[in-house]
Structures are given as structure tokens and as C-alpha cells.
Design an enzyme around this catalytic site. Structure first.
Site, PDB file in Angstrom:
ATOM      1  N   TYR A  18       0.839  -1.198   0.000  1.00  0.00           N
ATOM      2  CA  TYR A  18       0.000   0.000   0.000  1.00  0.00           C
ATOM      3  C   TYR A  18       0.882   1.260   0.000  1.00  0.00           C
ATOM      4  O   TYR A  18       0.658   2.190  -0.779  1.00  0.00           O
ATOM      5  CB  TYR A  18      -0.934  -0.001   1.219  1.00  0.00           C
ATOM      6  CG  TYR A  18      -1.864   1.179   1.237  1.00  0.00           C
ATOM      7  CD1 TYR A  18      -3.052   1.159   0.508  1.00  0.00           C
ATOM      8  CD2 TYR A  18      -1.561   2.317   1.969  1.00  0.00           C
ATOM      9  CE1 TYR A  18      -3.899   2.250   0.504  1.00  0.00           C
ATOM     10  CE2 TYR A  18      -2.405   3.404   1.975  1.00  0.00           C
ATOM     11  CZ  TYR A  18      -3.575   3.373   1.246  1.00  0.00           C
ATOM     12  OH  TYR A  18      -4.412   4.459   1.249  1.00  0.00           O
ATOM     13  N   HIS A  22       1.466   4.157  -3.105  1.00  0.00           N
ATOM     14  CA  HIS A  22       1.225   5.584  -2.924  1.00  0.00           C
ATOM     15  C   HIS A  22       2.478   6.436  -3.094  1.00  0.00           C
ATOM     16  O   HIS A  22       2.395   7.663  -3.087  1.00  0.00           O
ATOM     17  CB  HIS A  22       0.553   5.838  -1.568  1.00  0.00           C
ATOM     18  CG  HIS A  22      -0.902   5.539  -1.613  1.00  0.00           C
ATOM     19  ND1 HIS A  22      -1.380   4.247  -1.513  1.00  0.00           N
ATOM     20  CD2 HIS A  22      -1.978   6.338  -1.800  1.00  0.00           C
ATOM     21  CE1 HIS A  22      -2.701   4.283  -1.629  1.00  0.00           C
ATOM     22  NE2 HIS A  22      -3.083   5.530  -1.795  1.00  0.00           N
ATOM     23  N   TYR A  41      -4.078  17.228   0.163  1.00  0.00           N
ATOM     24  CA  TYR A  41      -4.536  15.875   0.499  1.00  0.00           C
ATOM     25  C   TYR A  41      -3.351  15.068   0.998  1.00  0.00           C
ATOM     26  O   TYR A  41      -2.331  14.972   0.313  1.00  0.00           O
ATOM     27  CB  TYR A  41      -5.157  15.244  -0.750  1.00  0.00           C
ATOM     28  CG  TYR A  41      -5.735  13.860  -0.597  1.00  0.00           C
ATOM     29  CD1 TYR A  41      -6.178  13.374   0.629  1.00  0.00           C
ATOM     30  CD2 TYR A  41      -5.866  13.037  -1.699  1.00  0.00           C
ATOM     31  CE1 TYR A  41      -6.724  12.102   0.748  1.00  0.00           C
ATOM     32  CE2 TYR A  41      -6.417  11.773  -1.596  1.00  0.00           C
ATOM     33  CZ  TYR A  41      -6.839  11.310  -0.377  1.00  0.00           C
ATOM     34  OH  TYR A  41      -7.375  10.053  -0.261  1.00  0.00           O
ATOM     35  N   TRP A  76      -8.911   3.257  -9.937  1.00  0.00           N
ATOM     36  CA  TRP A  76      -8.108   3.364  -8.718  1.00  0.00           C
ATOM     37  C   TRP A  76      -8.813   2.701  -7.535  1.00  0.00           C
ATOM     38  O   TRP A  76      -8.194   1.960  -6.773  1.00  0.00           O
ATOM     39  CB  TRP A  76      -7.810   4.836  -8.401  1.00  0.00           C
ATOM     40  CG  TRP A  76      -6.963   5.002  -7.180  1.00  0.00           C
ATOM     41  CD1 TRP A  76      -7.386   5.256  -5.910  1.00  0.00           C
ATOM     42  CD2 TRP A  76      -5.536   4.896  -7.105  1.00  0.00           C
ATOM     43  NE1 TRP A  76      -6.320   5.332  -5.048  1.00  0.00           N
ATOM     44  CE2 TRP A  76      -5.170   5.109  -5.765  1.00  0.00           C
ATOM     45  CE3 TRP A  76      -4.543   4.649  -8.040  1.00  0.00           C
ATOM     46  CZ2 TRP A  76      -3.846   5.085  -5.338  1.00  0.00           C
ATOM     47  CZ3 TRP A  76      -3.228   4.627  -7.613  1.00  0.00           C
ATOM     48  CH2 TRP A  76      -2.885   4.839  -6.275  1.00  0.00           C
TER      49      TRP A  76
END
Length: 134
Positions: A18, A22, A41, A76
Site C-alpha cells: 500500500y 502511494h 490531500y 483506482w
């Protein structure tokens, strides 16, 4: 500018991948987020898989709806869904739990609150009498 915060739970056995995914989010996903009104964000990941996200948006519901209308978001979300535990609705973008804001330093500092004791604090009795220092 409204700030939002949310949580999700990443599966502990998928944390490394993960994080890797990212480190290089698809450029078209980055562009879609920006075009949809997502600003500043950020995602924070605890070692047990608790994911905390923060974002600024004029209206997060409208920003999410704009993202939902994009093809890249559908791809996504489908790609990311297997990373999460207990995902209501099966999609990370709709399964996140929003957190309520309970304190904002800048808002309180600019609201003109006079300096003084904190609510609930005990007043001090160790003050100098009128007429100078003790």
C-alpha cells in the site's frame, strides 16, 4: 477553507505494498483529484494499518462526486479495495469514516479570544499585590 479528516483500516499484511503504491500515484489520478477540488490531500499510516487522511476542499461531497464521475477513479478504487479491511460498500472512497473537528488552533487564535485561564482551570492565588512586585 474547510478541512476534512477520515480513517480507514489497511490490512496489516498489505501495508508495505500500500505504501509503495502511494509513492507513485498514477499521474491521471493526481490530475483528477486536483481538478475535482481536492487540495492539500495527505495520508498518514500507522504501523497497525490505521490510515488517517486529511484534505482541504470547498465542499468534500462535491469533490467526491466529481471524482466519482471520472474513469480513473473507478479504476483506482477497484485497484485499492483489496488493501482495506472491513470496507463498507467495497470502495475506499465511500467507506471512509469522517472525523469531527474538535479543535482548530488557527481558528481560535484568529477569533480574538482574550488571553486568560483555560476553561475549567483553577485560578491561581499566587499573584503580586497592587503596588509592585513582592
Amino acid at each position: 477553507m474547510p478541512h476534512y479528516c477520515f480513517t480507514l483500516q489497511v490490512r496489516p499484511d498489505r501495508l508495505e505494498e500500500y505504501t509503495r503504491r502511494h509513492s507513485a500515484v498514477w499521474p491521471e489520478m493526481l490530475e483528477a483529484l486536483a481538478a475535482s477540488g481536492w487540495r492539500d490531500y495527505r495520508l498518514f499510516l500507522r504501523e497497525d494499518g490505521l490510515l488517517v487522511g486529511t484534505v482541504e476542499a470547498d465542499d468534500l461531497d462535491a469533490a467526491q462526486a466529481a471524482m466519482d464521475a471520472t474513469e480513473v477513479n473507478a479504476r483506482w478504487q477497484a485497484d485499492m479495495a483489496p488493501f482495506f479491511a472491513d470496507l463498507p460498500g467495497g470502495r475506499p472512497d465511500t467507506g471512509a469514516a469522517r472525523l469531527a473537528l474538535v479543535f482548530d488552533l488557527d481558528a481560535q487564535r484568529t477569533a480574538g479570544h482574550p488571553p486568560g485561564p483555560a476553561p475549567g482551570s483553577r485560578p491561581t492565588t499566587d499573584t503580586a499585590p497592587t503596588g509592585g512586585p513582592r
